[in-house]
Write a protein that holds these residues in place. Structure first.
Motif, PDB file in Angstrom:
ATOM      1  N   GLU A  29       0.828  -1.217   0.000  1.00  0.00           N
ATOM      2  CA  GLU A  29       0.000   0.000   0.000  1.00  0.00           C
ATOM      3  C   GLU A  29       0.856   1.259   0.000  1.00  0.00           C
ATOM      4  OE1 GLU A  29       0.475  -2.082   2.458  1.00  0.00           O
ATOM      5  OE2 GLU A  29       1.085  -0.883   4.188  1.00  0.00           O
ATOM      6  N   ARG A  30       2.124   1.121   0.300  1.00  0.00           N
ATOM      7  CA  ARG A  30       3.071   2.252   0.237  1.00  0.00           C
ATOM      8  C   ARG A  30       4.190   1.959  -0.762  1.00  0.00           C
ATOM      9  NH1 ARG A  30       2.996   5.317   6.068  1.00  0.00           N
ATOM     10  NH2 ARG A  30       0.734   5.250   6.216  1.00  0.00           N
ATOM     11  N   ARG A  31       3.876   1.192  -1.769  1.00  0.00           N
ATOM     12  CA  ARG A  31       4.864   0.810  -2.787  1.00  0.00           C
ATOM     13  C   ARG A  31       6.119   0.231  -2.127  1.00  0.00           C
ATOM     14  NH1 ARG A  31       0.844   1.218  -5.385  1.00  0.00           N
ATOM     15  NH2 ARG A  31       0.478   2.473  -7.257  1.00  0.00           N
ATOM     16  N   ASN A  32       5.885  -0.492  -1.014  1.00  0.00           N
ATOM     17  CA  ASN A  32       6.968  -1.165  -0.281  1.00  0.00           C
ATOM     18  C   ASN A  32       8.046  -0.199   0.224  1.00  0.00           C
ATOM     19  OD1 ASN A  32       5.760  -3.743  -0.554  1.00  0.00           O
ATOM     20  ND2 ASN A  32       6.527  -3.851  -2.652  1.00  0.00           N
ATOM     21  N   ALA A  33       7.631   1.046   0.477  1.00  0.00           N
ATOM     22  CA  ALA A  33       8.547   1.984   1.149  1.00  0.00           C
ATOM     23  C   ALA A  33       8.869   1.421   2.538  1.00  0.00           C
ATOM     24  CB  ALA A  33       7.897   3.359   1.268  1.00  0.00           C
ATOM     25  N   PHE A  34      10.082   1.705   3.006  1.00  0.00           N
ATOM     26  CA  PHE A  34      10.480   1.165   4.310  1.00  0.00           C
ATOM     27  C   PHE A  34      10.401   2.233   5.397  1.00  0.00           C
ATOM     28  CE2 PHE A  34      14.434   1.941   1.806  1.00  0.00           C
ATOM     29  CZ  PHE A  34      15.009   2.964   2.543  1.00  0.00           C
ATOM     30  N   GLY A  72      12.603   5.314   1.445  1.00  0.00           N
ATOM     31  CA  GLY A  72      12.174   5.650   2.797  1.00  0.00           C
ATOM     32  C   GLY A  72      10.723   6.121   2.806  1.00  0.00           C
ATOM     33  N   ASP A  73       9.994   5.711   3.842  1.00  0.00           N
ATOM     34  CA  ASP A  73       8.573   6.074   3.966  1.00  0.00           C
ATOM     35  C   ASP A  73       8.476   7.552   4.339  1.00  0.00           C
ATOM     36  OD1 ASP A  73       5.955   6.544   4.815  1.00  0.00           O
ATOM     37  OD2 ASP A  73       5.692   4.459   5.459  1.00  0.00           O
ATOM     38  N   GLN A  74       8.092   8.361   3.351  1.00  0.00           N
ATOM     39  CA  GLN A  74       8.059   9.812   3.557  1.00  0.00           C
ATOM     40  C   GLN A  74       6.969  10.228   4.541  1.00  0.00           C
ATOM     41  OE1 GLN A  74      10.644  11.753   1.998  1.00  0.00           O
ATOM     42  NE2 GLN A  74      11.205   9.589   1.854  1.00  0.00           N
ATOM     43  N   LYS A  75       6.022   9.301   4.775  1.00  0.00           N
ATOM     44  CA  LYS A  75       4.926   9.664   5.699  1.00  0.00           C
ATOM     45  C   LYS A  75       5.357   9.542   7.157  1.00  0.00           C
ATOM     46  CE  LYS A  75       1.483   8.572   2.258  1.00  0.00           C
ATOM     47  NZ  LYS A  75       0.619   7.562   1.666  1.00  0.00           N
ATOM     48  N   VAL A  76       6.492   8.876   7.421  1.00  0.00           N
ATOM     49  CA  VAL A  76       6.986   8.829   8.804  1.00  0.00           C
ATOM     50  C   VAL A  76       8.309   9.594   8.906  1.00  0.00           C
ATOM     51  CG1 VAL A  76       5.828   6.648   9.298  1.00  0.00           C
ATOM     52  CG2 VAL A  76       8.232   6.616   8.597  1.00  0.00           C
ATOM     53  N   SER A 146      16.570  14.759  -0.123  1.00  0.00           N
ATOM     54  CA  SER A 146      17.378  13.675   0.433  1.00  0.00           C
ATOM     55  C   SER A 146      18.501  13.347  -0.551  1.00  0.00           C
ATOM     56  CB  SER A 146      16.504  12.447   0.679  1.00  0.00           C
ATOM     57  OG  SER A 146      17.260  11.410   1.274  1.00  0.00           O
ATOM     58  N   PHE A 147      19.448  12.559  -0.106  1.00  0.00           N
ATOM     59  CA  PHE A 147      20.480  12.042  -1.006  1.00  0.00           C
ATOM     60  C   PHE A 147      21.193  10.902  -0.308  1.00  0.00           C
ATOM     61  CE2 PHE A 147      22.087  15.787   1.213  1.00  0.00           C
ATOM     62  CZ  PHE A 147      23.219  15.302   1.852  1.00  0.00           C
ATOM     63  N   ASP A 148      21.762  10.015  -1.094  1.00  0.00           N
ATOM     64  CA  ASP A 148      22.628   8.952  -0.575  1.00  0.00           C
ATOM     65  C   ASP A 148      23.973   9.131  -1.250  1.00  0.00           C
ATOM     66  OD1 ASP A 148      24.087   6.686   0.006  1.00  0.00           O
ATOM     67  OD2 ASP A 148      22.383   5.316  -0.154  1.00  0.00           O
TER      68      ASP A 148
HETATM   69  C1  2NE Z   1       7.142   5.010  -6.365  1.00  0.00           C
HETATM   70  C2  2NE Z   1       6.250   5.939  -7.146  1.00  0.00           C
HETATM   71  C3  2NE Z   1       6.964   6.425  -8.420  1.00  0.00           C
HETATM   72  C4  2NE Z   1       4.986   5.152  -7.540  1.00  0.00           C
HETATM   73  O1  2NE Z   1       4.066   5.989  -8.188  1.00  0.00           O
HETATM   74  P1  2NE Z   1       2.548   5.475  -8.400  1.00  0.00           P
HETATM   75  O2  2NE Z   1       1.842   6.550  -9.186  1.00  0.00           O
HETATM   76  O3  2NE Z   1       2.541   4.085  -8.946  1.00  0.00           O
HETATM   77  O4  2NE Z   1       1.898   5.323  -6.946  1.00  0.00           O
HETATM   78  P2  2NE Z   1       1.526   6.459  -5.897  1.00  0.00           P
HETATM   79  O5  2NE Z   1       0.070   6.787  -6.044  1.00  0.00           O
HETATM   80  O6  2NE Z   1       2.472   7.595  -5.940  1.00  0.00           O
HETATM   81  O7  2NE Z   1       1.790   5.676  -4.540  1.00  0.00           O
HETATM   82  C5  2NE Z   1       0.885   4.661  -4.111  1.00  0.00           C
HETATM   83  C6  2NE Z   1       0.785   4.772  -2.623  1.00  0.00           C
HETATM   84  O8  2NE Z   1       2.061   4.522  -2.068  1.00  0.00           O
HETATM   85  C7  2NE Z   1       2.460   5.611  -1.267  1.00  0.00           C
HETATM   86  C8  2NE Z   1       1.714   6.802  -1.875  1.00  0.00           C
HETATM   87  O9  2NE Z   1       1.650   7.868  -0.961  1.00  0.00           O
HETATM   88  C9  2NE Z   1       0.398   6.195  -2.196  1.00  0.00           C
HETATM   89  O10 2NE Z   1      -0.411   6.065  -1.062  1.00  0.00           O
HETATM   90  P3  2NE Z   1      -1.662   7.080  -0.741  1.00  0.00           P
HETATM   91  O11 2NE Z   1      -1.015   8.389  -0.437  1.00  0.00           O
HETATM   92  O12 2NE Z   1      -2.479   7.108  -2.004  1.00  0.00           O
HETATM   93  O13 2NE Z   1      -2.338   6.475   0.425  1.00  0.00           O
HETATM   94  N1  2NE Z   1       3.913   5.765  -1.369  1.00  0.00           N
HETATM   95  C10 2NE Z   1       4.689   5.599  -2.437  1.00  0.00           C
HETATM   96  N2  2NE Z   1       5.956   5.835  -2.161  1.00  0.00           N
HETATM   97  C11 2NE Z   1       6.000   6.176  -0.864  1.00  0.00           C
HETATM   98  C12 2NE Z   1       7.037   6.551   0.009  1.00  0.00           C
HETATM   99  N3  2NE Z   1       8.334   6.586  -0.382  1.00  0.00           N
HETATM  100  N4  2NE Z   1       6.706   6.854   1.275  1.00  0.00           N
HETATM  101  C13 2NE Z   1       5.441   6.779   1.712  1.00  0.00           C
HETATM  102  N5  2NE Z   1       4.396   6.432   0.918  1.00  0.00           N
HETATM  103  C14 2NE Z   1       4.694   6.128  -0.351  1.00  0.00           C
HETATM  104  C15 2NE Z   1       5.812   7.170  -6.320  1.00  0.00           C
HETATM  105  O14 2NE Z   1       4.936   6.738  -5.298  1.00  0.00           O
HETATM  106  C16 2NE Z   1       6.954   7.881  -5.692  1.00  0.00           C
HETATM  107  O15 2NE Z   1       7.649   8.653  -6.352  1.00  0.00           O
HETATM  108  N6  2NE Z   1       7.159   7.672  -4.388  1.00  0.00           N
HETATM  109  C17 2NE Z   1       8.136   8.412  -3.588  1.00  0.00           C
HETATM  110  C18 2NE Z   1       9.528   7.880  -3.847  1.00  0.00           C
HETATM  111  C19 2NE Z   1      10.538   8.628  -2.987  1.00  0.00           C
HETATM  112  O16 2NE Z   1      10.755   9.797  -3.156  1.00  0.00           O
HETATM  113  N7  2NE Z   1      11.156   7.937  -1.994  1.00  0.00           N
HETATM  114  C20 2NE Z   1      12.037   8.503  -1.024  1.00  0.00           C
HETATM  115  C21 2NE Z   1      13.421   8.769  -1.611  1.00  0.00           C
HETATM  116  S1  2NE Z   1      14.612   9.267  -0.383  1.00  0.00           S
HETATM  117  C22 2NE Z   1      15.104   7.736   0.280  1.00  0.00           C
HETATM  118  O17 2NE Z   1      14.500   6.753   0.018  1.00  0.00           O
HETATM  119  C23 2NE Z   1      16.237   7.662   1.217  1.00  0.00           C
HETATM  120  C24 2NE Z   1      17.397   8.373   1.040  1.00  0.00           C
HETATM  121  O18 2NE Z   1      17.524   9.169  -0.010  1.00  0.00           O
HETATM  122  C25 2NE Z   1      18.447   8.318   1.963  1.00  0.00           C
HETATM  123  C26 2NE Z   1      18.346   7.466   3.038  1.00  0.00           C
HETATM  124  C27 2NE Z   1      17.188   6.717   3.224  1.00  0.00           C
HETATM  125  C28 2NE Z   1      16.147   6.805   2.315  1.00  0.00           C
END
Ligand code: 2NE
Length: 270
Positions: A29-34, A72-76, A146-148
């Motif tokens: 439900e969160r696209r497997n965000a951690f 990373g789960d942006q909601k937390v 963010s960045f890694d």
């Molecule tokens: C992954 C992506 C491209 C998918 O897009 P789409 O259109 O297929 O789905 P949607 O509608 O955006 O997402 C579906 C549900 O998953 C949640 C969304 O919020 C949504 O739920 P509702 O709001 O409708 O209830 N979801 C998806 N990704 C989530 C996330 N990361 N955290 C919490 N909820 C998430 C599209 O969803 C996307 O671009 N997601 C964000 C990707 C992102 O920016 N991730 C963080 C990067 S920073 C990082 O990971 C990091 C770091 O840089 C350094 C250290 C540790 C971590």
């Protein structure tokens, strides 16, 4: 293949079959965000697979076909990191990245759908990546604040070259599976409905090979990137092999028997 679930977690699944451990991030439900709990459960599961003598290959994947992991789960995400249920902020996915590299067993990322952000780095740190034809790869850090700059930057540049790694990070585009294959970011692309079968085939093939040779070569691939810690891993494996030799055992035996060791009988090899 028939998976057996042998451990229960809230955020992940841990299953085994035929010497393979399959670790699945289970937050579709969160696209497997951690979130922090997901990461600590992944660390526990990798520890379990690492120490299980019956396991020779590990698959890391995400539940469903929509995403491997969206980072990373942006909601937390609070003001100081990703907040756990007790209110403490974390960024401990970096521990997981290093654990995957230090694991002496091959780790295969099985990617259907999105491998994005920290989820993209997770597939990158795995030894091999098999993707479904619906897979999409990319970093979002500079867009979401963010960045890694560790393995996320350096290992990516070593994997696909500096210009392409910089493009991925500086533009935050998404790339399809064919492009990722062309760039050497992944090992194979198959129709998504054949993804698990193909990944298991690769694992079965590795299970036919020498576990010690796989262990040594994996440590060798990682040694220079991981610096002294990488050399330590490689050197620790060498110590393990020496312990298995009569020459190594003579030192232990002599000490236990309170006598001088007799190493004279061992060849001074060229
Ligand atoms: C992954 C992506 C491209 C998918 O897009 P789409 O259109 O297929 O789905 P949607 O509608 O955006 O997402 C579906 C549900 O998953 C949640 C969304 O919020 C949504 O739920 P509702 O709001 O409708 O209830 N979801 C998806 N990704 C989530 C996330 N990361 N955290 C919490 N909820 C998430 C599209 O969803 C996307 O671009 N997601 C964000 C990707 C992102 O920016 N991730 C963080 C990067 S920073 C990082 O990971 C990091 C770091 O840089 C350094 C250290 C540790 C971590």
């Amino acid at each position: 293949i028939t998976w057996l679930s042998s451990q229960t977690y809230s955020d992940i699944l841990y299953e085994t079959a035929e010497g393979i451990a399959k670790i699945t991030i289970n937050r579709p439900e969160r696209r497997n965000a951690f979130r922090p709990e997901t990461v600590s459960q992944l660390i526990d599961a990798f520890h379990r697979a690492h120490h299980d003598n019956a396991i020779g290959a590990i698959i890391l994947t995400g539940a469903g076909d929509e995403a491997f992991c969206a980072g990373g789960d942006q909601k937390v995400r609070g003001d100081e990191g990703y907040i756990d249920e007790g209110g403490t902020p974390h960024l401990n996915v970096l521990d997981l990245q290093m654990q995957i590299r230090r694991c002496p067993k091959p780790v295969v990322a099985m990617v259907a759908g999105y491998a994005i952000g920290g989820g993209h780095v997770l597939h990158l740190v795995c030894d091999l990546t098999i993707a479904g034809d619906n897979a999409r790869f990319g970093q979002t850090g500079p867009r979401v604040g963010s960045f890694d700059a560790g393995l996320g930057a350096g290992l990516m540049a070593r994997t696909i070259g500096m210009k392409r790694a910089k493009e991925i990070w500086l533009l935050c585009r998404q790339y399809d599976a064919t492009t990722a294959l062309d760039w050497g970011l992944i090992n194979a692309v198959v129709p998504v409905d054949q993804l698990e079968a193909e990944t298991v085939t690769w694992c079965r093939q590795m299970l036919q090979l020498s576990p010690m040779a796989l262990r040594m070569i994996k440590a060798g691939f990682n040694a220079d990137t991981d610096g002294l810690a990488g050399i330590q891993e490689l050197a620790g494996n060498a110590t393990g092999l020496f312990y298995m030799s009569e020459e190594g055992q003579e030192g232990r035996n002599a000490w236990l028997e309170r006598r001088a060791p007799d190493f004279g009988k061992y060849r001074k090899r060229p």
